[in-house]
Design a protein around this motif. Structure first.
Motif, PDB file in Angstrom:
ATOM      1  N   TYR A  98       1.110  -1.226  -0.077  1.00  0.00           N
ATOM      2  CA  TYR A  98       0.463  -0.111   0.006  1.00  0.00           C
ATOM      3  C   TYR A  98       0.679   1.425  -0.041  1.00  0.00           C
ATOM      4  N   GLU A 169     -10.297  -4.794  -9.234  1.00  0.00           N
ATOM      5  CA  GLU A 169     -10.682  -3.566  -8.769  1.00  0.00           C
ATOM      6  C   GLU A 169      -8.888  -3.221  -8.231  1.00  0.00           C
ATOM      7  N   ARG A 170      -9.139  -4.488  -7.824  1.00  0.00           N
ATOM      8  CA  ARG A 170      -7.493  -4.046  -6.932  1.00  0.00           C
ATOM      9  C   ARG A 170      -6.445  -4.078  -7.566  1.00  0.00           C
ATOM     10  N   GLU A 172      -6.403  -2.512 -10.361  1.00  0.00           N
ATOM     11  CA  GLU A 172      -6.684  -0.885 -11.041  1.00  0.00           C
ATOM     12  C   GLU A 172      -5.450  -0.108  -9.018  1.00  0.00           C
ATOM     13  N   GLU A 173      -5.947  -0.295  -8.325  1.00  0.00           N
ATOM     14  CA  GLU A 173      -5.877   0.482  -7.366  1.00  0.00           C
ATOM     15  C   GLU A 173      -4.233   0.478  -7.187  1.00  0.00           C
ATOM     16  N   ARG A 174      -3.969  -0.484  -6.830  1.00  0.00           N
ATOM     17  CA  ARG A 174      -2.317  -1.165  -6.370  1.00  0.00           C
ATOM     18  C   ARG A 174      -1.375  -0.486  -8.144  1.00  0.00           C
ATOM     19  N   HIS A 203     -14.965  -9.874  -6.748  1.00  0.00           N
ATOM     20  CA  HIS A 203     -14.111  -9.115  -6.266  1.00  0.00           C
ATOM     21  C   HIS A 203     -14.165  -9.252  -4.656  1.00  0.00           C
ATOM     22  N   LYS A 206     -11.692  -7.313   1.283  1.00  0.00           N
ATOM     23  CA  LYS A 206     -10.270  -7.476   2.621  1.00  0.00           C
ATOM     24  C   LYS A 206     -10.633  -8.729   3.384  1.00  0.00           C
TER      25      LYS A 206
END
Ligand SMILES: [Zn+2]
Ligand SMILES: [Zn+2]
Length: 295
Positions: A98, A169-170, A172-174, A203, A206
């Motif tokens: 992160y 999604e993950r 894209e985010e990371r 998705h 967490k």
């Protein structure tokens, strides 16, 4: 500036050892003596697991989890982790995933490599492993018999490396899949083929604060074999199988890479998805989980 290097600066650089900034503590130090990009002090903080007490999940302490009745049905053979998931590992993994410190892939993949080498010698030494089982309980022995083939007397090695996929999604985010990056480096160093074998169907959010039952419910059906797998992968497996055991049904040993092993649910669900490749490859598939940290 005339374009020529300053001779005194060059000389100074040659005479004094090069200090760099440690990836973990940010202090200037000589890096890479034991782990790349890390100073000696930080590298010494790694809580290595050198002798797993639980032969199934690789935990360093005694392990009630693997003695649960449903544990024997888990689709992966065993897990080994490089280190304990302590405060240091938690911080470093968070910085990697992160905090934008993607360079942690370097020390992490070397840690996985060391754990893989250890795993390889452990699984290659059948006789030693068997004698170590002598004092185990009935349930433990029953669990161990499930993966007796892992303790063959011939040398063990993985046939193929893959990783736990992240959702779109993950990603894209990371911007990257942290497990894939470590897995590809490990495979390159160990000269093993690496293939993207799995995909996420959805998705899942967490996992960190969920119980075992919630995790299982959440992850059930979340992974599937990757669409459009290259048929050459199965040809490669066939060749490996025929070379290692002519005429037999040699199981392809897939090394599944992830960053953290907590309850084993992710590894189990991914392993079930990987076993769906048995039909297409015409060979049994054994899944071995290798993770950076074990909580
Ligand atoms: Zn440091
Ligand atoms: Zn265990």
């Amino acid at each position: 500036m005339n374009g020529f290097p300053n001779p005194s600066a060059t000389l100074r650089r040659l005479l004094s050892p090069r200090l760099d900034t440690c990836l973990a503590c940010g202090r200037p130090a000589l890096l890479g003596a034991s782990l790349p990009l890390l100073c000696r002090r930080c590298a010494a903080l790694v809580p290595w697991i050198t002798e797993p007490r639980c032969l199934v999940c690789g935990r360093a302490q005694g392990c009630p989890d693997c003695l649960r009745p449903d544990a024997a049905r888990r689709a992966f053979t065993l897990n080994r982790s490089a280190a304990l998931y302590d405060k240091t590992m938690r911080e470093w993994i968070a910085a990697y995933k992160y905090g934008g410190q993607e360079l942690f892939a370097e020390p992490f993949s070397l840690m996985l490599e060391q754990a893989y080498r250890r795993m390889r010698s452990e699984l290659s030494a059948r006789s030693e492993a068997d004698s170590a089982h002598a004092d185990r309980t009935v349930i433990e022995k029953r669990l161990l018999s499930r993966f007796r083939h892992a303790f063959r007397s011939d040398a063990w090695s993985a046939d193929c490396v893959t990783w736990v996929p992240v959702s779109a999604e993950r990603l894209e985010e990371r911007g990257f899949n942290q497990a894939e990056r470590m897995a590809r480096r490990l495979a390159k160093h160990m000269r093993l083929p690496a293939h993207e074998l799995l995909a996420r169907t959805r998705h899942t959010g967490k996992q960190s604060f969920k119980t075992r039952a919630q995790r299982l419910h959440n992850l059930n059906g979340a992974f599937c074999p990757a669409p459009n797998l290259d048929p050459r992968i199965f040809k490669e497996w066939d060749l490996i199988g025929r070379t290692k055991q002519p005429g037999g049904s040699f199981p392809i040993r897939i090394l599944l890479i992830d960053d953290i092993y907590t309850t084993g649910t992710t590894a189990a669900v991914c392993a079930s998805a990987l076993q769906r490749l048995e039909e297409r490859s015409g060979r049994p598939v054994s899944v071995y989980s290798l993770t950076l940290a074990r909580s």
